[in-house]
Design a protein around this motif. Structure first.
Motif, PDB file in Angstrom:
ATOM      1  N   SER A  14       0.979  -1.262  -0.075  1.00 48.46           N
ATOM      2  CA  SER A  14       0.072   0.007   0.050  1.00 48.46           C
ATOM      3  C   SER A  14       0.888   1.217  -0.242  1.00 48.46           C
ATOM      4  O   SER A  14       0.502   2.343  -0.680  1.00 48.46           O
ATOM      5  N   ARG A  15       1.982   1.237   0.773  1.00 47.51           N
ATOM      6  CA  ARG A  15       2.892   2.243   0.714  1.00 47.51           C
ATOM      7  C   ARG A  15       3.720   2.635  -0.414  1.00 47.51           C
ATOM      8  O   ARG A  15       3.469   3.826  -1.019  1.00 47.51           O
ATOM      9  N   GLN A  18       0.958   4.171  -2.957  1.00 46.86           N
ATOM     10  CA  GLN A  18       0.535   5.732  -2.354  1.00 46.86           C
ATOM     11  C   GLN A  18       1.480   6.504  -2.980  1.00 46.86           C
ATOM     12  O   GLN A  18       1.257   7.500  -3.283  1.00 46.86           O
ATOM     13  N   TYR A  47      -4.924   1.563  -7.890  1.00 43.90           N
ATOM     14  CA  TYR A  47      -4.467   2.232  -6.471  1.00 43.90           C
ATOM     15  C   TYR A  47      -5.724   2.497  -5.682  1.00 43.90           C
ATOM     16  O   TYR A  47      -5.939   1.929  -4.446  1.00 43.90           O
ATOM     17  N   TYR A  50      -7.318  -0.800  -4.701  1.00 45.78           N
ATOM     18  CA  TYR A  50      -6.705  -1.692  -3.755  1.00 45.78           C
ATOM     19  C   TYR A  50      -6.484  -0.888  -2.304  1.00 45.78           C
ATOM     20  O   TYR A  50      -6.504  -1.465  -1.266  1.00 45.78           O
ATOM     21  N   LYS A  51      -6.514   0.584  -2.148  1.00 41.83           N
ATOM     22  CA  LYS A  51      -6.693   1.331  -1.088  1.00 41.83           C
ATOM     23  C   LYS A  51      -7.907   1.132  -0.525  1.00 41.83           C
ATOM     24  O   LYS A  51      -8.214   0.893   0.825  1.00 41.83           O
ATOM     25  N   GLU A  55      -8.682  -0.306   3.259  1.00 39.43           N
ATOM     26  CA  GLU A  55      -9.500   0.385   4.459  1.00 39.43           C
ATOM     27  C   GLU A  55     -10.695  -0.457   4.751  1.00 39.43           C
ATOM     28  O   GLU A  55     -11.045  -0.195   5.901  1.00 39.43           O
ATOM     29  N   ASP A 350     -11.738   9.449   3.401  1.00 37.50           N
ATOM     30  CA  ASP A 350     -12.081   9.181   2.011  1.00 37.50           C
ATOM     31  C   ASP A 350     -13.051   9.996   1.353  1.00 37.50           C
ATOM     32  O   ASP A 350     -13.346  11.147   1.878  1.00 37.50           O
TER      33      ASP A 350
END
Length: 397
Positions: A14-15, A18, A47, A50-51, A55, A350
């Motif tokens: 994720s990092r 991002q 992205y 996936y984010k 979450e 979000d």
């Protein structure tokens, strides 16, 4: 020569995604974007998906934790009422109000003057049911109801405990499903990250490898020394290992923040971190991992062409809770940055204006909501975080 360390956890994937997305969106022309058009399109599409799954998993986990806290209270309440009910039954028998034979109606032997043992959910369900059946049978035979507590109070507490256990089971299923949804996307995440990192290195490789690595790191590429290699000051200014104070074991995925510099480093499975070359000067470092107390190391001197070694030992943070909420401006959901005093890093709302800040140490905390479009507009709320529970906040601008 340092080698790339590809993402191998949900957090590092994720990092990596991002950082690449943020850098791509932020750089103005004519600064180079080291991605092909196809890669940019894949990143823009993948992205957010996936984010969202990350979450969703975090929300499911927090729901599970919140229910676990409620179950603890409900279990005690059910235990107290069952034991108090059987104590009232036994005292009435000792006083001669009831015949000892009525014990058999309640699941006890006629000569058993003890109280039930309640060690598990099954015990609470079993003895709660026995109390209900026994009380109904005795009253049907002409007996007076037991009071203080009445069987209705016992039933209410036992049913509440049972319902929470069902909710927890469902929450666990939801979390497991969310984890499986992430796992299903991880192969695509890995392929996209590998493609991006290959393109990043190709775009910045002009023969000077340390220079290439410095530029690539800004786009999220992670480099670590090869096993047995001595880190070079051409690549790193600060290195170190982070361990658990209680066990001495290395800690993985500790966030390492260097004051005044963008981004953050993460420790690997061996607890080691490597901060790339920095401008000579004096820095402060913060080490942070959710279930541990943050640690600040001040006055780290970075000299030209030298590596400073800064190890850290983190103490478990003890009980933590969650801070969640929503931010609105003029009644509409709005983008905002959320920070909590004393905790490194931040979270952003979000698309629905919602946010969740996990692993917040219990006790008094100050939460700040700052509008993304206008950082000068912010609000503060003082709260008290309770272990294994969620503080729900509403910010209205």
């Amino acid at each position: 020569m340092p080698t790339r360390r590809l993402a191998n956890t949900n957090a590092t994937r994720s990092r990596a995604l991002q950082i690449a997305k943020d850098m791509k969106d932020a750089v103005p022309p004519p600064i180079i974007i080291p991605f092909t058009v196809n890669t940019i399109s894949r990143l823009d599409l993948f992205y957010p998906l996936y984010k969202g799954k990350i979450e969703a998993a975090e929300a499911a986990l927090q729901a599970q934790i919140a229910i676990a806290a409620q179950i603890k209270t409900a279990k005690l309440q059910a235990e107290y009422l069952i034991l108090d009910f059987y104590d009232a039954l036994q005292r009435a028998i000792r006083r001669g109000v009831f015949n000892a034979s009525v014990r058999t109606l309640y699941g006890l032997a006629a000569n058993d003057a003890t109280l039930p043992t309640l060690n598990s959910e099954a015990d609470i369900s079993f003895w709660g049911n026995k109390a209900t059946v026994g009380e109904a049978a005795r009253i049907a035979a002409g007996g007076a109801p037991i009071t203080f507590p009445a069987i209705a109070e016992v039933n209410t507490a036992v049913n509440a405990f049972k319902n929470l256990n069902i909710q927890q089971a469902n929450a666990k299923l939801a979390y497991d499903a969310a984890q499986e949804a992430i796992a299903a996307q991880n192969p695509e995440a890995d392929k996209l990250i590998l493609k991006m990192w290959n393109e990043i290195e190709a775009a910045f490789d002009e023969g000077n490898k340390p220079s290439m690595r410095r530029k690539a790191r800004e786009w999220g590429v992670i480099y670590v020394p090869t096993p047995g290699e001595t880190p070079s000051p051409e690549d790193y200014s600060i290195i170190g290992t982070v361990t658990d104070s209680a066990t001495g074991n290395p800690l993985q995925d500790v966030v390492v923040l260097l004051n005044g510099t963008p981004g953050a480093e993460l420790t690997g499975a061996d607890g080691k971190y490597f901060i790339p070359v920095q401008t000579p000067g004096t820095y402060d470092i913060t080490f942070y991992k959710g279930t541990y107390q943050p640690k600040d190391v001040e006055g780290v001197v970075v000299a030209a062409g030298a590596i400073a070694t800064v190890n850290a030992v983190l103490d478990p943070a003890g009980p933590t809770g969650t801070v969640a909420g929503n931010v609105k401006q003029g009644g509409m959901n709005v983008a905002a940055k959320i920070t909590i005093n004393g905790i490194p890093g931040d979270v952003t709302t979000d698309g629905m204006g919602n946010f969740t800040f996990n692993d917040v140490p219990e006790g008094p905390q100050t939460v700040r909501a700052e509008l993304t479009a206008n950082p000068a507009m912010f609000q503060l709320q003082n709260i008290t975080v309770i272990a294994n529970s969620t503080n729900n906040l509403q910010f209205n601008f």
